[in-house]
Design an enzyme around this catalytic site. Structure first.
Site, PDB file in Angstrom:
ATOM      1  N   ASP A   1       0.938  -1.327   0.209  1.00  0.00           N
ATOM      2  CA  ASP A   1      -0.113  -0.112  -0.138  1.00  0.00           C
ATOM      3  C   ASP A   1       0.633   1.624  -0.302  1.00  0.00           C
ATOM      4  OD1 ASP A   1      -2.419   1.567   0.062  1.00  0.00           O
ATOM      5  OD2 ASP A   1      -2.264   1.680   2.437  1.00  0.00           O
TER       6      ASP A   1
ATOM      7  N   GLN B   1      -3.117   0.622  -8.128  1.00  0.00           N
ATOM      8  CA  GLN B   1      -4.013   0.704  -7.419  1.00  0.00           C
ATOM      9  C   GLN B   1      -5.327   2.703  -7.576  1.00  0.00           C
ATOM     10  OE1 GLN B   1      -3.000   3.449  -3.707  1.00  0.00           O
ATOM     11  NE2 GLN B   1      -2.884   1.324  -2.534  1.00  0.00           N
TER      12      GLN B   1
ATOM     13  N   SER C   1      -6.759   6.069  -0.472  1.00  0.00           N
ATOM     14  CA  SER C   1      -6.958   4.551  -1.327  1.00  0.00           C
ATOM     15  C   SER C   1      -8.084   4.801  -1.439  1.00  0.00           C
ATOM     16  CB  SER C   1      -6.072   3.607  -0.390  1.00  0.00           C
ATOM     17  OG  SER C   1      -4.703   3.635  -0.520  1.00  0.00           O
TER      18      SER C   1
END
Length: 247
Positions: free
Chosen positions: A161, A235, A185
């Protein structure tokens, strides 16, 4: 990932996951993970995970599992990059920038070691007209992990992440930590191609093909030091520039 994996039998292992972040998490209370069995086949299985806090869902994930098997093989070659020992330590970089940033880094990412291997900002080592938004990092866990495949998958999933939204900001001169940036995110997908140790250096080769509408997309390839392509990550996140830094 761990919650889903605990509902499948050996020899099934994770091969992909797709997730959405719905609400901010609360670090002061536990998270409840509800796992739904969507399918159990001979070679593939699917699970859906809902993460809940305060009685509301904050995160959804669908994960696929597969029994390992032999098959056709090919992969992209690993790009040429300086080894991690020659790259700048992210923790040291945070200390140089500010005490507050260093404390935030220690609180959020102390479980990881990260080395910056360059980006594509004008004059940067990866400057390119083909990829205006690119950055590379070496990452591994800060310490040795148990010899358990799921532990390494989970640790890598956690580490994956970090910095992806930073890649979307490279050509714009912003950092995720700046007061003017509102970042988060939105969704996160991963594909696990080959097993690898998360406690040994892996290269995070990130490129952002597009940013628009307050959102940025980052896609990454993950290589071991020996050049094996072991995972891919995508992402999309919120990268909203505030008109007023106090808002």
């Amino acid at each position: 990932v761990v919650a889903a994996a605990r509902t499948v039998e050996e020899p099934f292992v994770p091969h992909s996951m797709h997730s959405y972040f719905l609400r901010p998490g609360d670090t002061s209370v536990p998270i409840v993970y509800d796992v739904e069995k969507l399918r159990d086949g001979r070679t593939f299985g699917t699970r859906r995970v809902v993460a809940r806090q305060h009685g509301r869902p904050i995160y959804f994930m669908t994960a696929n599992f597969q029994v390992p098997e032999d098959g056709l093989e090919h992969q992209d070659p690993m790009p040429e990059v300086a080894p991690p020992e020659e790259c700048l330590d992210f923790a040291e970089l945070s200390r140089r920038r500010s005490r507050a940033l260093s404390e935030e880094w220690e609180r959020e990412w102390a479980a990881l070691e990260v080395r910056w291997a360059g980006d594509s900002r004008p004059g940067g080592p990866l400057e390119s007209s083909e990829h205006p938004a690119r950055q590379r990092l070496w990452i591994k866990t800060n310490g040795v992990l148990p010899d358990d495949r799921l532990t390494h998958v989970a640790a890598f999933s956690y580490a994956s992440d970090m910095t992806l939204l930073g890649a979307t900001l490279v050509p714009h001169g912003f950092r995720v930590t700046e007061p003017r940036m509102q970042s988060a995110s939105l969704d996160h997908s991963m594909w696990f191609h080959r097993p690898f140790p998360a406690d040994q250096w892996w290269l995070y080769d990130q490129v952002s093909p597009s940013a628009s509408g307050g959102r940025g997309l980052a896609i990454a390839r993950v290589f071991t030091q020996s050049g094996e392509l072991v995972a891919s990550v995508a992402q999309e996140g919120l990268i909203r520039v505030r008109s007023d830094s106090s808002s």
